[in-house]
Design an enzyme around this catalytic site. Structure first.
Site, PDB file in Angstrom:
ATOM      1  N   GLU A   1       2.984  15.092  -1.535  1.00  0.00           N
ATOM      2  CA  GLU A   1       1.702  14.534  -1.967  1.00  0.00           C
ATOM      3  C   GLU A   1       1.146  15.328  -3.141  1.00  0.00           C
ATOM      4  O   GLU A   1       1.171  16.557  -3.149  1.00  0.00           O
ATOM      5  CB  GLU A   1       0.695  14.544  -0.817  1.00  0.00           C
ATOM      6  CG  GLU A   1       0.894  13.420   0.172  1.00  0.00           C
ATOM      7  CD  GLU A   1      -0.258  13.315   1.160  1.00  0.00           C
ATOM      8  OE1 GLU A   1      -1.126  14.210   1.156  1.00  0.00           O
ATOM      9  OE2 GLU A   1      -0.273  12.348   1.931  1.00  0.00           O
TER      10      GLU A   1
ATOM     11  N   ASP B   1       1.421  -5.858 -18.722  1.00  0.00           N
ATOM     12  CA  ASP B   1       2.383  -5.770 -17.617  1.00  0.00           C
ATOM     13  C   ASP B   1       3.721  -6.245 -18.182  1.00  0.00           C
ATOM     14  O   ASP B   1       3.932  -7.437 -18.370  1.00  0.00           O
ATOM     15  CB  ASP B   1       1.927  -6.659 -16.457  1.00  0.00           C
ATOM     16  CG  ASP B   1       2.906  -6.669 -15.298  1.00  0.00           C
ATOM     17  OD1 ASP B   1       4.021  -6.131 -15.444  1.00  0.00           O
ATOM     18  OD2 ASP B   1       2.562  -7.240 -14.244  1.00  0.00           O
TER      19      ASP B   1
ATOM     20  N   THR C   1       7.789  -2.615 -13.699  1.00  0.00           N
ATOM     21  CA  THR C   1       8.701  -2.256 -12.620  1.00  0.00           C
ATOM     22  C   THR C   1       9.847  -1.475 -13.254  1.00  0.00           C
ATOM     23  O   THR C   1       9.992  -1.428 -14.472  1.00  0.00           O
ATOM     24  CB  THR C   1       9.264  -3.506 -11.921  1.00  0.00           C
ATOM     25  OG1 THR C   1       9.822  -4.373 -12.922  1.00  0.00           O
ATOM     26  CG2 THR C   1       8.187  -4.246 -11.151  1.00  0.00           C
TER      27      THR C   1
ATOM     28  N   LYS D   1      14.413  -5.115 -12.438  1.00  0.00           N
ATOM     29  CA  LYS D   1      14.454  -6.230 -13.398  1.00  0.00           C
ATOM     30  C   LYS D   1      15.313  -5.862 -14.609  1.00  0.00           C
ATOM     31  O   LYS D   1      16.454  -5.455 -14.456  1.00  0.00           O
ATOM     32  CB  LYS D   1      13.037  -6.641 -13.785  1.00  0.00           C
ATOM     33  CG  LYS D   1      12.201  -7.169 -12.610  1.00  0.00           C
ATOM     34  CD  LYS D   1      10.894  -7.745 -13.104  1.00  0.00           C
ATOM     35  CE  LYS D   1      10.061  -8.324 -11.979  1.00  0.00           C
ATOM     36  NZ  LYS D   1       9.349  -7.277 -11.186  1.00  0.00           N
TER      37      LYS D   1
ATOM     38  N   ARG E   1      14.099  -0.181  -7.324  1.00  0.00           N
ATOM     39  CA  ARG E   1      12.857  -0.938  -7.162  1.00  0.00           C
ATOM     40  C   ARG E   1      11.693   0.039  -7.133  1.00  0.00           C
ATOM     41  O   ARG E   1      11.664   0.975  -6.339  1.00  0.00           O
ATOM     42  CB  ARG E   1      12.907  -1.763  -5.879  1.00  0.00           C
ATOM     43  CG  ARG E   1      14.004  -2.812  -5.899  1.00  0.00           C
ATOM     44  CD  ARG E   1      13.878  -3.755  -4.738  1.00  0.00           C
ATOM     45  NE  ARG E   1      12.639  -4.500  -4.843  1.00  0.00           N
ATOM     46  CZ  ARG E   1      12.571  -5.827  -5.006  1.00  0.00           C
ATOM     47  NH1 ARG E   1      13.678  -6.528  -5.106  1.00  0.00           N
ATOM     48  NH2 ARG E   1      11.416  -6.441  -5.070  1.00  0.00           N
TER      49      ARG E   1
END
Length: 414
Positions: free
Chosen positions: A52, A195, A221, A224, A230
């Protein structure tokens, strides 16, 4: 103990999926085949580590090595997109977009994005998405010719006066003019957010205009067209926005980052930075263009009458069959795609009047224009006689033979 011995059900299902990916032609525009090295690190001991926070500022001990890994991922991402800041922690593109909104907006602020039915994305303000529930969303679309009319976008922006404008799409076959969107955003004092999830792999190879320096903030992302694992990323050149983004992702919407995925992102970025990547991206566009040419020659309507990127959008508004019908017929024939709404849509989102076809995955397998010419004609053959089950079986066998010449994964490895 091996997976095969411990959990045969999952082992068998995984191998069934491998066979499906091997034998079918994957033409979903948002899917790709990632690299074996990416798969390797995703299945590594890095999945055990909680981290974290950010490099050098963790809430857990024992982070010296994952700090180096995340720093590598950040630096490679910044080099790829030629920007000053990158957050590589978002678990998906949707979470990256949520992080952008959390950094720049307050609940109830106005956003302007592309309508989902015109090629936008759920996270660009769709009412069923948190982006449409937390913020007051408005939309622009495309003309019946399938292209964005920037003058109309400007008119809508002047009426709405949004705090943030989203440019980017999930089913838009033409190049996006980020400079024009910048002019529109400046005219109403809005943030400009790009985006680029679908086109990122083309952007970093110089095969599509870059959102920088025009956009205040950019998300993507990492699968793609980037062909990595991913996941999601956020980039900016603004130091103030950068700090807000970090806080928005952690502790805003995520806890411990997925260090095995961040390492996989770094590996993917190394591929994207290579000279070979530019060759791949150019081929992705060439293959999509060839597919479009074949389908047009076979008298099928394409939204915008062609493509500038990795996808084509077929319209069946002039046909008796639907997008769902075409999707199922092609699936039965060994081609995987997805039904999609089109401009002037007359059917429901569950039926649609179009399908979306993409070239990245088959390009990753090594296919070029010659193969896409064959595939385009097979698609037309199936749709010309959409109820012919015997033809579908015959084509499926033909395409399985074609696919067998372009094996991407060694079955012994997975």
């Amino acid at each position: 103990m091996s997976l095969e011995n411990f959990d045969r059900e999952i082992y068998d299902l995984t191998n069934s999926e491998l066979k499906r990916q091997t034998n079918y032609l994957e033409m979903i525009a948002s899917e790709n085949f990632t690299y074996p090295e990416v798969l390797e690190v995703m299945g590594s001991i890095l999945t055990n580590k909680y981290a974290e926070g950010y490099p050098g500022k963790r809430y857990y001990g024992g982070c010296e090595f994952v700090d180096e890994i995340e720093t590598l991922a950040i630096e490679r991402c910044k080099k790829l997109f030629n920007c000053n800041f990158a957050n590589v922690q978002p678990n998906s593109g949707s979470q990256a977009n949520q992080g952008v909104y959390g950094a720049l907006l307050n609940p109830g602020d106005k956003i302007l994005g592309m309508d989902l039915s015109h090629g936008g994305h759920l996270t660009h303000g769709a009412k069923v998405s948190s982006s449409g529930k937390m913020y007051e969303s408005f939309f622009y679309g495309v003309e019946l010719d399938g292209r964005i009319n920037y003058d109309k976008v400007a008119d809508i922006a002047n009426i709405v006066k949004p705090k943030l404008i989203v440019c980017g799409a999930s089913a838009y076959a033409r190049e996006i003019d980020f400079a024009k969107f910048r002019e529109i955003a400046d005219s109403v004092g809005a943030y400009l957010f790009a985006d680029v999830a679908h086109i990122a792999g083309l952007v970093v190879a110089g095969e599509h205009k870059s959102p920088f320096p025009h956009c205040d903030i950019v998300s993507s992302t990492t699968h793609k067209t980037l062909r990595g694992p991913r996941g999601g990323i956020i980039m900016t050149n603004d130091e103030v926005i950068a700090k807000k983004v970090n806080s928005s992702i952690f502790p805003g919407i995520q806890g411990g980052p997925l260090m095995h995925v961040i390492a996989a992102k770094a590996v993917g970025f190394k591929h994207n930075l290579s000279d070979e990547w530019k060759v791949y991206a150019k081929q992705v566009k060439a293959n999509a263009k060839k597919l479009a040419e074949v389908l047009i020659s076979r008298k099928y309507n394409l939204v915008s009458n062609g493509t500038d990127n990795h996808l084509v959008l077929m319209s069946f508004l002039d046909k008796e069959f639907s997008g769902k019908d075409a999707d199922m017929a092609l699936e039965n024939s060994g081609i995987t795609c997805n039904k999609n709404t089109v401009p002037g849509e007359t059917r429901s989102p569950f039926i649609t009047s179009g399908i979306r076809l993409g070239s990245p995955a088959l390009t990753s397998r090594g296919m070029k224009e010659a193969e896409f010419e064959i595939i385009g004609n097979k698609i037309a053959d199936i749709l010309d006689d959409i109820n012919n089950k015997d033809l579908q079986i015959s084509v499926k066998n033909e395409l399985k033979e074609l696919a067998s010449k372009f094996i991407i994964y060694d079955k012994a490895m997975y």
